[in-house]
Design a protein around this motif. Structure first.
Motif, PDB file in Angstrom:
ATOM      1  N   ASP A 159      -0.169  -5.210   8.611  1.00 21.77           N
ATOM      2  CA  ASP A 159       0.269  -4.265   7.560  1.00 21.77           C
ATOM      3  C   ASP A 159       1.442  -3.380   8.014  1.00 21.77           C
ATOM      4  O   ASP A 159       1.288  -2.155   8.157  1.00 21.77           O
TER       5      ASP A 159
ATOM      6  N   ASP B  48     -13.367   5.865   3.887  1.00 20.38           N
ATOM      7  CA  ASP B  48     -12.717   4.772   4.626  1.00 20.38           C
ATOM      8  C   ASP B  48     -11.203   4.817   4.461  1.00 20.38           C
ATOM      9  O   ASP B  48     -10.469   4.361   5.332  1.00 20.38           O
TER      10      ASP B  48
ATOM     11  N   ALA C 256      -1.188  13.479  10.624  1.00 18.56           N
ATOM     12  CA  ALA C 256      -2.323  12.910  11.369  1.00 18.56           C
ATOM     13  C   ALA C 256      -2.035  11.432  11.585  1.00 18.56           C
ATOM     14  O   ALA C 256      -1.056  10.896  11.051  1.00 18.56           O
ATOM     15  N   GLY C 257      -2.879  10.789  12.356  1.00 22.06           N
ATOM     16  CA  GLY C 257      -2.820   9.334  12.529  1.00 22.06           C
ATOM     17  C   GLY C 257      -1.450   8.851  12.969  1.00 22.06           C
ATOM     18  O   GLY C 257      -0.822   9.420  13.864  1.00 22.06           O
ATOM     19  N   SER C 258      -0.983   7.804  12.305  1.00 22.73           N
ATOM     20  CA  SER C 258       0.253   7.146  12.747  1.00 22.73           C
ATOM     21  C   SER C 258       1.507   7.992  12.524  1.00 22.73           C
ATOM     22  O   SER C 258       2.567   7.669  13.051  1.00 22.73           O
TER      23      SER C 258
ATOM     24  N   TYR D 211       3.588   0.246   2.843  1.00 28.13           N
ATOM     25  CA  TYR D 211       3.168  -0.757   3.827  1.00 28.13           C
ATOM     26  C   TYR D 211       3.022  -2.101   3.127  1.00 28.13           C
ATOM     27  O   TYR D 211       2.547  -2.151   1.977  1.00 28.13           O
TER      28      TYR D 211
ATOM     29  N   ASP E 249      -4.596  12.786   4.309  1.00 28.36           N
ATOM     30  CA  ASP E 249      -3.805  11.615   3.905  1.00 28.36           C
ATOM     31  C   ASP E 249      -4.736  10.558   3.344  1.00 28.36           C
ATOM     32  O   ASP E 249      -5.955  10.659   3.482  1.00 28.36           O
ATOM     33  N   TYR E 250      -4.173   9.555   2.697  1.00 25.17           N
ATOM     34  CA  TYR E 250      -4.991   8.475   2.136  1.00 25.17           C
ATOM     35  C   TYR E 250      -4.103   7.323   1.718  1.00 25.17           C
ATOM     36  O   TYR E 250      -2.882   7.466   1.595  1.00 25.17           O
ATOM     37  N   LYS E 251      -4.760   6.189   1.478  1.00 20.18           N
ATOM     38  CA  LYS E 251      -4.049   4.965   1.113  1.00 20.18           C
ATOM     39  C   LYS E 251      -4.405   4.542  -0.307  1.00 20.18           C
ATOM     40  O   LYS E 251      -5.582   4.592  -0.692  1.00 20.18           O
TER      41      LYS E 251
ATOM     42  N   VAL F 246       0.750   5.014   1.329  1.00 20.06           N
ATOM     43  CA  VAL F 246       0.022   6.068   2.032  1.00 20.06           C
ATOM     44  C   VAL F 246       0.653   7.406   1.630  1.00 20.06           C
ATOM     45  O   VAL F 246       1.878   7.560   1.666  1.00 20.06           O
TER      46      VAL F 246
ATOM     47  N   ARG G 209       0.642  11.511   2.329  1.00 25.43           N
ATOM     48  CA  ARG G 209       0.289  12.427   3.416  1.00 25.43           C
ATOM     49  C   ARG G 209       0.628  13.877   3.058  1.00 25.43           C
ATOM     50  O   ARG G 209       1.731  14.144   2.591  1.00 25.43           O
TER      51      ARG G 209
ATOM     52  N   GLU H 147       0.868  -1.166   0.000  1.00 31.32           N
ATOM     53  CA  GLU H 147       0.000   0.000   0.000  1.00 31.32           C
ATOM     54  C   GLU H 147       0.908   1.219   0.000  1.00 31.32           C
ATOM     55  O   GLU H 147       1.976   1.184   0.614  1.00 31.32           O
TER      56      GLU H 147
ATOM     57  N   ARG I 149     -13.444   5.479  14.100  1.00 29.87           N
ATOM     58  CA  ARG I 149     -12.308   5.035  14.921  1.00 29.87           C
ATOM     59  C   ARG I 149     -12.353   5.650  16.312  1.00 29.87           C
ATOM     60  O   ARG I 149     -12.079   5.010  17.298  1.00 29.87           O
TER      61      ARG I 149
ATOM     62  N   ARG J 131      -8.316  10.660   4.825  1.00 35.34           N
ATOM     63  CA  ARG J 131      -8.728  11.605   5.871  1.00 35.34           C
ATOM     64  C   ARG J 131      -9.113  12.918   5.194  1.00 35.34           C
ATOM     65  O   ARG J 131      -8.303  13.478   4.440  1.00 35.34           O
TER      66      ARG J 131
HETATM   67  O1  C5P Z   1      -3.298   5.097  10.305  1.00 36.87           O
HETATM   68  P1  C5P Z   1      -2.525   5.998   9.396  1.00 36.87           P
HETATM   69  O2  C5P Z   1      -2.384   7.384   9.892  1.00 36.87           O
HETATM   70  O3  C5P Z   1      -1.189   5.393   9.016  1.00 36.87           O
HETATM   71  O4  C5P Z   1      -3.392   6.058   8.048  1.00 36.87           O
HETATM   72  C1  C5P Z   1      -3.026   6.900   6.984  1.00 36.87           C
HETATM   73  C2  C5P Z   1      -4.144   6.942   5.943  1.00 36.87           C
HETATM   74  O5  C5P Z   1      -4.249   5.704   5.259  1.00 36.87           O
HETATM   75  C3  C5P Z   1      -5.522   7.201   6.536  1.00 36.87           C
HETATM   76  O6  C5P Z   1      -6.247   8.030   5.652  1.00 36.87           O
HETATM   77  C4  C5P Z   1      -6.158   5.835   6.613  1.00 36.87           C
HETATM   78  O7  C5P Z   1      -7.559   5.909   6.484  1.00 36.87           O
HETATM   79  C5  C5P Z   1      -5.531   5.134   5.418  1.00 36.87           C
HETATM   80  N1  C5P Z   1      -5.343   3.694   5.612  1.00 36.87           N
HETATM   81  C6  C5P Z   1      -6.184   2.785   4.980  1.00 36.87           C
HETATM   82  N2  C5P Z   1      -5.983   1.441   5.130  1.00 36.87           N
HETATM   83  C7  C5P Z   1      -4.986   0.973   5.887  1.00 36.87           C
HETATM   84  C8  C5P Z   1      -4.114   1.878   6.553  1.00 36.87           C
HETATM   85  C9  C5P Z   1      -4.330   3.245   6.388  1.00 36.87           C
HETATM   86  O8  C5P Z   1      -7.092   3.189   4.257  1.00 36.87           O
HETATM   87  N3  C5P Z   1      -4.811  -0.346   5.988  1.00 36.87           N
END
Ligand code: C5P
Length: 239
Positions: free
Chosen positions: A129, A196, A98-100, A121, A175-177, A92, A94, A90, A215, A199
């Motif tokens: 993941d 989903d 935010a998030g991780s 990832y 951010d997004y995946k 990601v 950014r 994957e 979440r 963000r």
């Molecule tokens: O959790 P984290 O901050 O790493 O997520 C980054 C972006 O990737 C977020 O928008 C989250 O919704 C997305 N994501 C996803 N699927 C995953 C991991 C992250 O859609 N398995």
């Protein structure tokens, strides 16, 4: 085209075989999971929003020169996509911390990044993941360097196109995946683009319009999904 046996049921979608060997029939579900499947729930009509929003965003990206798997929207919850041989990585993307990322760079949620950050990832539920780098991917044979470079190039192009349209909707693309697959060796964008997987924050109020509402138990989840879809649809129609 005929919908045949279900081949795979994921957390958010079911994938069906068809009588055309080049495509899959995808059905979007309302099931929601977070924290690697630990938190489970339902977001009413999420499948409808995510199906329609993915179709809309993939069409927009395709019109602007990005190769995607999207073929045709069939119904509220169903779409046809090209059969990709998925790359188990994957990316990601950014734009805002935010998030991780908060714990990796020591900045607060909301810090604007000077340039987009791309993270890799390894897609593996059992391992949760994990974040990996290019040398892991090459050493494990998950992708070639050419494929990784192409994925990164597509991710940056998607980021330019998405940032533009999301901004028109009065939203920050935090951010997004993204996920990718191959057809005859060619790298294409797959999976989904939805609240989903992205963000989205309201530009004026900072309100979260995405899965973080689920979440973090912020309430008004369905309303947020519907709002972001409607605003993006209007922005695309007026683009
Ligand atoms: O959790 P984290 O901050 O790493 O997520 C980054 C972006 O990737 C977020 O928008 C989250 O919704 C997305 N994501 C996803 N699927 C995953 C991991 C992250 O859609 N398995």
């Amino acid at each position: 085209m005929e919908k045949l046996a279900m081949l795979y049921e994921g957390k958010a979608k079911k994938i069906y075989d068809t009588n055309d060997k080049n495509v899959f029939w995808v059905e979007y579900k309302d099931d929601a999971t977070a924290f690697n499947g630990i938190k489970k729930g339902t977001i009413v009509d999420k499948g409808i929003i995510n199906n329609k929003m993915s179709a809309m965003m993939f069409s927009y990206l395709q019109k602007n020169g990005v190769d995607t798997h999207f073929v045709e929207l069939l119904s509220d919850r169903e779409q046809i996509v090209r059969r990709l041989q998925m790359v188990p990585l994957e990316i990601v993307v950014r734009n805002i911390v935010a998030g991780s990322l908060v714990k990796k760079v020591g900045k607060e949620e909301g810090y604007s990044l000077a340039s987009p950050v791309l993270e890799l990832y390894y897609k593996d539920d059992a391992l949760g993941d994990p974040m990996v780098n290019e040398t892991h991917a090459l050493a494990m044979g998950w992708a070639t360097i050419e494929q990784i470079n192409k994925m990164k190039e597509i991710a940056l192009k998607v980021n330019e196109l998405m940032t533009k349209i999301v901004a028109k909707a009065g939203i920050d693309l935090v951010d997004y995946k993204l996920e990718f697959g191959l057809i005859d060796g060619k790298v294409m964008l797959g999976d989904e683009i939805s609240p989903d997987t992205c963000r989205f924050w309201d530009k004026d109020t900072g309100e979260k319009l995405d899965k973080d509402r689920f979440r973090r138990d912020l309430g008004k989840i369905e309303e947020a999904y519907a709002e972001v879809y409607t605003r993006l649809k209007d922005a695309l129609e007026n683009a």
